[in-house]
Design an enzyme around this catalytic site. Structure first.
Site, short mmCIF file in Angstrom:
data_model
loop_
_atom_site.label_atom_id
_atom_site.label_comp_id
_atom_site.label_asym_id
_atom_site.label_seq_id
_atom_site.Cartn_x
_atom_site.Cartn_y
_atom_site.Cartn_z
N ASN A 18 0.83 -1.22 0.00
CA ASN A 18 0.00 0.00 0.00
C ASN A 18 0.86 1.27 0.00
OD1 ASN A 18 0.94 0.24 2.59
ND2 ASN A 18 -1.04 -0.08 3.60
N THR B 129 4.56 2.76 3.96
CA THR B 129 5.94 2.98 4.41
C THR B 129 6.94 2.55 3.35
OG1 THR B 129 5.91 0.84 5.53
CG2 THR B 129 5.43 2.76 6.88
N ALA C 176 3.99 -7.67 4.59
CA ALA C 176 3.17 -6.47 4.79
C ALA C 176 2.71 -6.38 6.24
CB ALA C 176 1.95 -6.51 3.86
N THR D 178 9.13 -11.84 14.32
CA THR D 178 10.07 -10.94 15.01
C THR D 178 10.50 -11.46 16.39
OG1 THR D 178 10.19 -8.77 16.09
CG2 THR D 178 8.02 -9.67 15.83
N TYR E 264 2.79 -4.58 18.99
CA TYR E 264 3.42 -5.04 17.74
C TYR E 264 3.83 -6.52 17.87
CZ TYR E 264 7.25 -5.96 14.53
OH TYR E 264 8.08 -6.56 13.61
N LYS F 51 2.24 -10.10 16.03
CA LYS F 51 3.07 -11.06 15.28
C LYS F 51 2.96 -12.45 15.90
CE LYS F 51 5.15 -8.56 12.03
NZ LYS F 51 5.38 -8.93 10.62
N PHE G 245 21.63 10.32 20.11
CA PHE G 245 21.31 10.13 21.53
C PHE G 245 21.44 8.65 21.88
CE2 PHE G 245 19.05 14.10 20.59
CZ PHE G 245 19.56 14.90 21.61
N1 UDP Z 1 19.04 3.47 20.24
C1 UDP Z 1 19.70 4.59 20.76
N2 UDP Z 1 19.55 5.77 20.11
C2 UDP Z 1 18.77 5.92 18.99
C3 UDP Z 1 18.12 4.77 18.47
C4 UDP Z 1 18.26 3.56 19.14
O1 UDP Z 1 20.40 4.51 21.77
O2 UDP Z 1 18.66 7.05 18.48
C5 UDP Z 1 19.19 2.15 20.92
C6 UDP Z 1 17.89 1.56 21.40
O3 UDP Z 1 17.61 1.99 22.70
C7 UDP Z 1 18.20 0.06 21.34
C8 UDP Z 1 19.23 -0.06 20.21
O4 UDP Z 1 19.72 1.26 19.98
O5 UDP Z 1 18.82 -0.36 22.54
C9 UDP Z 1 18.63 -0.59 18.93
O6 UDP Z 1 17.47 0.17 18.64
P1 UDP Z 1 16.70 0.06 17.27
O7 UDP Z 1 15.57 1.04 17.32
O8 UDP Z 1 17.66 0.18 16.14
O9 UDP Z 1 16.16 -1.43 17.24
P2 UDP Z 1 15.27 -2.28 18.34
O10 UDP Z 1 16.26 -3.12 19.08
O11 UDP Z 1 14.52 -1.31 19.18
O12 UDP Z 1 14.37 -3.09 17.47
#
Ligand code: UDP
Length: 328
Positions: A32, A35, A72, A115, A139, A143, A202
Protein backbone atom coordinates in the site's frame (compact mmCIF):
# COMPACT_ATOMS: atom_id res chain seq x y z
CA UNK A 1 7.89 -20.52 -8.54
CA UNK A 2 5.14 -17.98 -9.04
CA UNK A 3 5.19 -15.98 -5.79
CA UNK A 4 3.14 -13.30 -4.10
CA UNK A 5 5.30 -11.01 -1.97
CA UNK A 6 3.21 -8.82 0.33
CA UNK A 7 4.93 -5.65 1.53
CA UNK A 8 7.49 -6.01 -1.24
CA UNK A 9 8.11 -2.26 -1.47
CA UNK A 10 9.42 -2.01 2.10
CA UNK A 11 13.04 -2.34 3.21
CA UNK A 12 13.06 -6.05 4.03
CA UNK A 13 10.36 -7.06 1.54
CA UNK A 14 11.96 -5.35 -1.44
CA UNK A 15 15.42 -6.80 -0.80
CA UNK A 16 13.86 -10.26 -0.51
CA UNK A 17 11.85 -9.64 -3.68
CA UNK A 18 15.08 -8.76 -5.52
CA UNK A 19 16.78 -11.90 -4.27
CA UNK A 20 13.77 -14.03 -5.27
CA UNK A 21 13.88 -12.50 -8.77
CA UNK A 22 17.62 -13.27 -8.91
CA UNK A 23 16.75 -16.89 -8.12
CA UNK A 24 14.50 -16.96 -11.17
CA UNK A 25 11.14 -16.69 -9.42
CA UNK A 26 8.15 -14.88 -10.92
CA UNK A 27 7.23 -12.22 -8.32
CA UNK A 28 4.01 -10.25 -7.82
CA UNK A 29 4.05 -7.60 -5.10
CA UNK A 30 1.15 -6.13 -3.12
CA UNK A 31 2.04 -3.00 -1.12
CA UNK A 32 0.00 0.00 0.00
CA UNK A 33 3.12 2.21 -0.07
CA UNK A 34 2.31 3.50 3.43
CA UNK A 35 5.94 2.98 4.41
CA UNK A 36 7.39 1.39 1.27
CA UNK A 37 8.95 3.00 -1.80
CA UNK A 38 7.70 2.29 -5.31
CA UNK A 39 11.28 2.60 -6.62
CA UNK A 40 12.39 -0.29 -4.42
CA UNK A 41 10.15 -2.75 -6.32
CA UNK A 42 12.23 -4.88 -8.72
CA UNK A 43 11.65 -3.98 -12.37
CA UNK A 44 10.88 -7.62 -13.17
CA UNK A 45 8.08 -7.86 -10.58
CA UNK A 46 4.38 -7.20 -11.17
CA UNK A 47 3.26 -4.44 -8.79
CA UNK A 48 -0.23 -4.13 -7.28
CA UNK A 49 -0.79 -1.06 -5.13
CA UNK A 50 -3.37 -1.38 -2.37
CA UNK A 51 -4.41 -2.83 0.97
CA UNK A 52 -3.65 -6.47 1.61
CA UNK A 53 -7.20 -7.00 2.91
CA UNK A 54 -8.62 -5.89 -0.44
CA UNK A 55 -6.01 -7.20 -2.86
CA UNK A 56 -4.97 -10.62 -1.52
CA UNK A 57 -8.05 -12.46 -2.75
CA UNK A 58 -8.29 -11.00 -6.29
CA UNK A 59 -4.55 -11.35 -6.86
CA UNK A 60 -4.42 -15.00 -5.72
CA UNK A 61 -7.61 -15.65 -7.74
CA UNK A 62 -5.58 -15.02 -10.89
CA UNK A 63 -4.36 -18.53 -10.27
CA UNK A 64 -1.15 -20.55 -10.46
CA UNK A 65 0.56 -19.07 -7.39
CA UNK A 66 2.97 -21.52 -5.77
CA UNK A 67 3.68 -19.55 -2.63
CA UNK A 68 3.44 -16.38 -0.56
CA UNK A 69 6.16 -14.45 1.26
CA UNK A 70 4.35 -12.20 3.71
CA UNK A 71 6.01 -9.00 4.92
CA UNK A 72 3.17 -6.47 4.79
CA UNK A 73 2.73 -5.16 8.34
CA UNK A 74 2.89 -2.21 10.65
CA UNK A 75 6.14 -2.47 12.58
CA UNK A 76 6.78 0.47 14.91
CA UNK A 77 6.75 -0.55 18.56
CA UNK A 78 5.93 2.92 19.92
CA UNK A 79 3.10 3.47 17.45
CA UNK A 80 1.66 0.06 18.36
CA UNK A 81 1.37 1.16 21.98
CA UNK A 82 -0.40 4.39 20.96
CA UNK A 83 -2.66 2.94 18.26
CA UNK A 84 -3.07 -0.82 18.86
CA UNK A 85 -6.24 -0.92 16.76
CA UNK A 86 -4.39 -0.34 13.50
CA UNK A 87 -1.89 -3.07 14.42
CA UNK A 88 -4.60 -5.64 15.11
CA UNK A 89 -6.48 -4.64 11.95
CA UNK A 90 -3.59 -4.40 9.52
CA UNK A 91 -1.37 -7.15 10.88
CA UNK A 92 -3.82 -9.74 12.19
CA UNK A 93 -6.94 -9.16 10.10
CA UNK A 94 -4.78 -8.57 7.02
CA UNK A 95 -3.01 -11.90 7.54
CA UNK A 96 -6.25 -13.80 8.20
CA UNK A 97 -7.60 -12.46 4.89
CA UNK A 98 -4.42 -13.62 3.19
CA UNK A 99 -4.59 -17.10 4.79
CA UNK A 100 -8.21 -17.48 3.70
CA UNK A 101 -7.37 -16.41 0.16
CA UNK A 102 -4.56 -18.99 0.16
CA UNK A 103 -7.02 -21.69 1.24
CA UNK A 104 -9.60 -20.68 -1.33
CA UNK A 105 -7.10 -20.74 -4.17
CA UNK A 106 -5.03 -23.74 -3.07
CA UNK A 107 -1.78 -21.90 -2.33
CA UNK A 108 0.07 -24.03 0.22
CA UNK A 109 3.53 -22.52 0.69
CA UNK A 110 4.04 -19.57 3.09
CA UNK A 111 6.98 -17.72 4.59
CA UNK A 112 6.09 -15.16 7.27
CA UNK A 113 8.12 -12.24 8.55
CA UNK A 114 7.95 -12.59 12.34
CA UNK A 115 10.07 -10.94 15.01
CA UNK A 116 12.16 -11.32 18.15
CA UNK A 117 9.56 -9.02 19.77
CA UNK A 118 7.43 -12.16 20.22
CA UNK A 119 9.81 -13.20 23.05
CA UNK A 120 9.58 -9.97 25.06
CA UNK A 121 12.29 -9.49 27.68
CA UNK A 122 14.26 -12.77 27.87
CA UNK A 123 15.93 -13.84 31.12
CA UNK A 124 18.98 -15.23 29.34
CA UNK A 125 20.63 -15.13 25.91
CA UNK A 126 21.08 -16.46 23.30
CA UNK A 127 17.37 -16.85 22.61
CA UNK A 128 16.28 -20.18 21.19
CA UNK A 129 12.91 -20.94 19.62
CA UNK A 130 11.68 -22.78 22.71
CA UNK A 131 11.93 -19.66 24.91
CA UNK A 132 8.63 -18.44 26.37
CA UNK A 133 6.80 -15.93 24.20
CA UNK A 134 5.73 -12.90 26.23
CA UNK A 135 5.62 -9.82 23.99
CA UNK A 136 5.89 -6.50 25.81
CA UNK A 137 4.08 -4.41 23.17
CA UNK A 138 1.11 -4.75 20.76
CA UNK A 139 3.42 -5.04 17.74
CA UNK A 140 5.00 -8.23 19.16
CA UNK A 141 1.58 -9.46 20.31
CA UNK A 142 0.12 -9.18 16.80
CA UNK A 143 3.07 -11.06 15.28
CA UNK A 144 2.73 -13.80 17.90
CA UNK A 145 -1.02 -14.05 17.27
CA UNK A 146 -0.28 -14.50 13.56
CA UNK A 147 2.27 -17.22 14.32
CA UNK A 148 -0.44 -19.06 16.27
CA UNK A 149 -2.94 -18.63 13.43
CA UNK A 150 -0.44 -19.98 10.93
CA UNK A 151 0.23 -23.04 13.10
CA UNK A 152 -3.44 -23.96 13.16
CA UNK A 153 -3.99 -23.23 9.45
CA UNK A 154 -0.95 -25.35 8.60
CA UNK A 155 -2.22 -28.31 10.60
CA UNK A 156 -5.85 -28.07 9.51
CA UNK A 157 -5.43 -27.00 5.89
CA UNK A 158 -2.13 -28.55 4.80
CA UNK A 159 -0.31 -25.24 4.36
CA UNK A 160 3.47 -25.58 4.63
CA UNK A 161 4.74 -22.54 6.50
CA UNK A 162 7.83 -21.01 8.06
CA UNK A 163 7.93 -18.03 10.43
CA UNK A 164 11.27 -16.24 10.58
CA UNK A 165 11.82 -14.29 13.77
CA UNK A 166 14.15 -11.45 12.89
CA UNK A 167 16.46 -9.76 15.33
CA UNK A 168 17.92 -6.34 14.29
CA UNK A 169 17.99 -6.23 10.49
CA UNK A 170 20.45 -3.76 8.96
CA UNK A 171 22.76 -3.16 6.01
CA UNK A 172 21.86 -2.81 2.33
CA UNK A 173 21.76 -4.86 -0.83
CA UNK A 174 21.02 -4.22 -4.49
CA UNK A 175 20.84 -0.48 -3.99
CA UNK A 176 18.20 -0.84 -1.28
CA UNK A 177 18.74 0.12 2.32
CA UNK A 178 16.90 1.69 5.22
CA UNK A 179 15.13 4.71 3.79
CA UNK A 180 12.15 5.52 6.01
CA UNK A 181 10.34 8.82 6.29
CA UNK A 182 10.35 8.48 10.09
CA UNK A 183 13.58 6.79 11.17
CA UNK A 184 13.91 5.30 14.66
CA UNK A 185 16.62 2.65 14.13
CA UNK A 186 20.11 3.02 15.51
CA UNK A 187 22.39 2.39 12.51
CA UNK A 188 20.61 4.65 9.96
CA UNK A 189 20.30 7.40 12.60
CA UNK A 190 24.01 7.23 13.46
CA UNK A 191 24.86 7.38 9.76
CA UNK A 192 22.64 10.45 9.38
CA UNK A 193 24.99 12.17 11.86
CA UNK A 194 27.99 11.19 9.72
CA UNK A 195 26.20 12.61 6.66
CA UNK A 196 25.62 15.90 8.48
CA UNK A 197 21.84 15.49 8.59
CA UNK A 198 21.84 15.39 12.41
CA UNK A 199 24.11 17.03 14.97
CA UNK A 200 24.48 14.03 17.26
CA UNK A 201 23.12 10.64 18.24
CA UNK A 202 21.31 10.13 21.53
CA UNK A 203 22.23 7.02 23.48
CA UNK A 204 19.08 5.85 25.23
CA UNK A 205 20.51 5.07 28.68
CA UNK A 206 23.94 3.91 29.85
CA UNK A 207 22.84 2.34 33.12
CA UNK A 208 21.76 -0.99 31.64
CA UNK A 209 23.04 -4.30 33.07
CA UNK A 210 25.50 -4.76 30.18
CA UNK A 211 29.33 -4.52 29.97
CA UNK A 212 29.39 -0.85 28.91
CA UNK A 213 25.96 0.08 30.26
CA UNK A 214 24.27 0.43 26.83
CA UNK A 215 21.81 -2.10 25.35
CA UNK A 216 23.10 -5.03 23.32
CA UNK A 217 21.50 -6.17 20.05
CA UNK A 218 22.12 -8.80 17.38
CA UNK A 219 22.46 -7.13 13.95
CA UNK A 220 21.73 -9.37 10.96
CA UNK A 221 22.65 -8.34 7.42
CA UNK A 222 19.63 -7.91 5.15
CA UNK A 223 21.19 -10.13 2.44
CA UNK A 224 21.75 -13.02 4.86
CA UNK A 225 18.17 -12.55 6.03
CA UNK A 226 16.88 -12.72 2.45
CA UNK A 227 18.74 -16.00 1.86
CA UNK A 228 16.86 -17.57 4.76
CA UNK A 229 13.53 -16.76 3.05
CA UNK A 230 14.62 -18.54 -0.11
CA UNK A 231 15.69 -21.61 1.87
CA UNK A 232 12.42 -21.63 3.81
CA UNK A 233 10.31 -21.42 0.64
CA UNK A 234 12.24 -24.23 -0.98
CA UNK A 235 11.85 -26.60 1.97
CA UNK A 236 8.34 -25.98 3.36
CA UNK A 237 6.40 -29.21 3.92
CA UNK A 238 2.59 -29.38 3.72
CA UNK A 239 0.98 -29.40 7.14
CA UNK A 240 4.06 -28.21 9.03
CA UNK A 241 4.72 -24.79 10.55
CA UNK A 242 8.37 -24.21 11.42
CA UNK A 243 9.64 -21.28 13.46
CA UNK A 244 13.26 -20.10 13.24
CA UNK A 245 15.19 -17.26 14.82
CA UNK A 246 17.36 -15.20 12.51
CA UNK A 247 20.32 -13.29 13.88
CA UNK A 248 24.07 -13.19 13.49
CA UNK A 249 24.55 -14.73 16.94
CA UNK A 250 26.76 -11.86 18.15
CA UNK A 251 25.68 -8.99 20.35
CA UNK A 252 26.94 -5.42 20.04
CA UNK A 253 26.24 -2.56 22.42
CA UNK A 254 24.96 0.83 21.28
CA UNK A 255 28.42 2.26 21.99
CA UNK A 256 30.10 -0.47 19.92
CA UNK A 257 27.76 0.29 17.01
CA UNK A 258 28.58 4.01 17.22
CA UNK A 259 32.33 3.22 17.37
CA UNK A 260 32.08 0.98 14.31
CA UNK A 261 30.22 3.75 12.46
CA UNK A 262 33.01 6.16 13.42
CA UNK A 263 35.64 3.77 12.01
CA UNK A 264 33.73 3.13 8.78
CA UNK A 265 32.77 6.76 8.10
CA UNK A 266 35.82 8.55 9.52
CA UNK A 267 33.39 11.00 11.17
CA UNK A 268 33.63 11.78 14.92
CA UNK A 269 29.83 11.24 15.37
CA UNK A 270 29.06 13.17 18.57
CA UNK A 271 26.94 11.17 21.02
CA UNK A 272 24.98 12.27 24.08
CA UNK A 273 23.43 10.11 26.76
CA UNK A 274 19.65 10.51 27.04
CA UNK A 275 17.02 8.73 29.18
CA UNK A 276 16.09 5.12 28.44
CA UNK A 277 13.49 4.53 25.71
CA UNK A 278 10.26 2.90 26.94
CA UNK A 279 9.94 -0.77 26.14
CA UNK A 280 13.61 -1.43 25.31
CA UNK A 281 15.00 -4.73 26.61
CA UNK A 282 18.65 -4.72 27.79
CA UNK A 283 20.00 -7.59 25.67
CA UNK A 284 18.63 -9.44 22.63
CA UNK A 285 20.85 -12.04 20.99
CA UNK A 286 19.56 -14.87 18.79
CA UNK A 287 20.57 -18.44 18.62
CA UNK A 288 20.23 -19.27 14.92
CA UNK A 289 21.50 -22.83 15.43
CA UNK A 290 18.16 -24.37 14.47
CA UNK A 291 17.89 -22.82 11.00
CA UNK A 292 21.57 -23.50 10.34
CA UNK A 293 21.17 -27.16 11.29
CA UNK A 294 17.83 -27.80 9.63
CA UNK A 295 17.99 -25.62 6.50
CA UNK A 296 21.73 -25.22 6.02
CA UNK A 297 21.40 -21.43 6.28
CA UNK A 298 24.89 -20.00 6.18
CA UNK A 299 25.15 -16.26 6.86
CA UNK A 300 28.26 -14.73 5.30
CA UNK A 301 28.01 -11.07 6.34
CA UNK A 302 28.08 -11.50 10.11
CA UNK A 303 30.72 -8.84 10.90
CA UNK A 304 29.16 -5.64 12.22
CA UNK A 305 31.68 -3.73 10.10
CA UNK A 306 30.26 -5.33 6.92
CA UNK A 307 26.70 -4.43 7.93
CA UNK A 308 27.67 -0.83 8.68
CA UNK A 309 29.84 -0.48 5.54
CA UNK A 310 26.98 -1.60 3.28
CA UNK A 311 24.53 0.67 5.10
CA UNK A 312 26.99 3.57 4.78
CA UNK A 313 27.52 3.00 1.04
CA UNK A 314 23.76 2.99 0.60
CA UNK A 315 23.34 6.13 2.72
CA UNK A 316 25.89 7.96 0.62
CA UNK A 317 23.88 7.10 -2.46
CA UNK A 318 26.35 4.56 -3.78
CA UNK A 319 24.16 1.52 -3.32
CA UNK A 320 25.71 -1.85 -3.95
CA UNK A 321 27.93 -1.31 -6.98
CA UNK A 322 29.05 -4.89 -7.27
CA UNK A 323 25.46 -6.03 -7.45
CA UNK A 324 24.48 -3.36 -9.96
CA UNK A 325 27.41 -4.41 -12.11
CA UNK A 326 26.34 -8.07 -11.96
CA UNK A 327 22.88 -7.14 -13.11
CA UNK A 328 24.56 -5.44 -16.06
N1 UDP B 1 19.04 3.47 20.24
C1 UDP B 1 19.70 4.59 20.76
N2 UDP B 1 19.55 5.77 20.11
C2 UDP B 1 18.77 5.92 18.99
C3 UDP B 1 18.12 4.77 18.47
C4 UDP B 1 18.26 3.56 19.14
O1 UDP B 1 20.40 4.51 21.77
O2 UDP B 1 18.66 7.05 18.48
C5 UDP B 1 19.19 2.15 20.92
C6 UDP B 1 17.89 1.56 21.40
O3 UDP B 1 17.61 1.99 22.70
C7 UDP B 1 18.20 0.06 21.34
C8 UDP B 1 19.23 -0.06 20.21
O4 UDP B 1 19.72 1.26 19.98
O5 UDP B 1 18.82 -0.36 22.54
C9 UDP B 1 18.63 -0.59 18.93
O6 UDP B 1 17.47 0.17 18.64
P1 UDP B 1 16.70 0.06 17.27
O7 UDP B 1 15.57 1.04 17.32
O8 UDP B 1 17.66 0.18 16.14
O9 UDP B 1 16.16 -1.43 17.24
P2 UDP B 1 15.27 -2.28 18.34
O10 UDP B 1 16.26 -3.12 19.08
O11 UDP B 1 14.52 -1.31 19.18
O12 UDP B 1 14.37 -3.09 17.47
Amino acid sequence: MKLLVTGGAGYVGSVCAHVLVEHGHDVTIIDNLSTGNREAVPAAATFVEGELREKAEPVLAEGDFDGVVHFAARSLVGESVEKPEIYWQDNVVGTLTLLDAMRTHGVENLVFSSTAATYGEPETVPITEDFPTAPTNPYGATKLAIDHAITSYAHAHRIGATSLRYFNVAGAYGGIGENREIETHLIPLVLQVALGHRDKIFIFGQDWPTPDGTPVRDYIHIRDLADAHVKALETNQPGAHRIYNLGSGDGYSVREVIDTCREVTGHPIPAEVAPRRAGDPAVLIASSAKIKDELGWNPTRTELRTVVTDAWNFSRGLGDRAHSARRG
